[in-house]
Design an enzyme around this catalytic site. Sequence first.
Site, PDB file in Angstrom:
ATOM      1  N   CYS A   1      -3.444   3.378  -5.548  1.00 11.84           N
ATOM      2  CA  CYS A   1      -2.594   2.309  -5.046  1.00 11.84           C
ATOM      3  C   CYS A   1      -1.344   2.238  -5.910  1.00 11.84           C
ATOM      4  CB  CYS A   1      -3.332   0.981  -5.091  1.00 11.84           C
ATOM      5  SG  CYS A   1      -2.713  -0.172  -3.874  1.00 11.84           S
TER       6      CYS A   1
ATOM      7  N   CYS B   1       0.865  -1.176   0.000  1.00 15.01           N
ATOM      8  CA  CYS B   1       0.000   0.000   0.000  1.00 15.01           C
ATOM      9  C   CYS B   1       0.904   1.229   0.000  1.00 15.01           C
ATOM     10  CB  CYS B   1      -0.982  -0.005   1.161  1.00 15.01           C
ATOM     11  SG  CYS B   1      -0.253   0.170   2.775  1.00 15.01           S
TER      12      CYS B   1
ATOM     13  N   CYS C   1      -4.733  -1.164  -1.135  1.00 17.33           N
ATOM     14  CA  CYS C   1      -5.370   0.145  -1.022  1.00 17.33           C
ATOM     15  C   CYS C   1      -6.835   0.038  -1.413  1.00 17.33           C
ATOM     16  CB  CYS C   1      -4.679   1.162  -1.924  1.00 17.33           C
ATOM     17  SG  CYS C   1      -2.977   1.475  -1.460  1.00 17.33           S
TER      18      CYS C   1
END
Length: 159
Positions: A87, A7, A79
């Site tokens: 992301c 992430c 994400c």
Amino acid sequence: MNVLFLCTGNSCRSVLGEATFNHLAPAGWHGLSAGSKPTGKIHPRSLALLAREGISTEGYYSKSWNDLPVTPDIVLSVCGNAANETCPTYLGPVMRSHWGVEDPAHVEGTDEEIDAAFMVAYGILRHRIEQFFALPLEELKNDPQRLKAELDRIGTLLP
């Protein structure tokens, strides 16, 4: 096989994924986590949640994808989309899948509401990881197209 949970900040979801993956992993599988712009610290609620779940937090820290000790075989971006997060896309010749989970660190409200958001994120990740380990992994290691399809399918599952 090394599986990277990726992430942006590497403080909540990716660490929850890494620790849970390693807690449940059979021999030969190892989870990692990293961020494209790491915060440099793991969110205290992530650490507290893992401790409550009986999952070790020893040795985990917020790190950049540039500091990984090994090259991952699989990258799972975690994400979410509701917060309009972008992301990061891992660069390199690896299998990629998106397992989006909303970031509990952005939730506002009472302590109970924030803790509940962390539990939701953890619950989604744990469920997906359990589904992953329920696959015939030895067979799928030799069938990358089918493995990718399974990873993508699991990325849509909710507990």
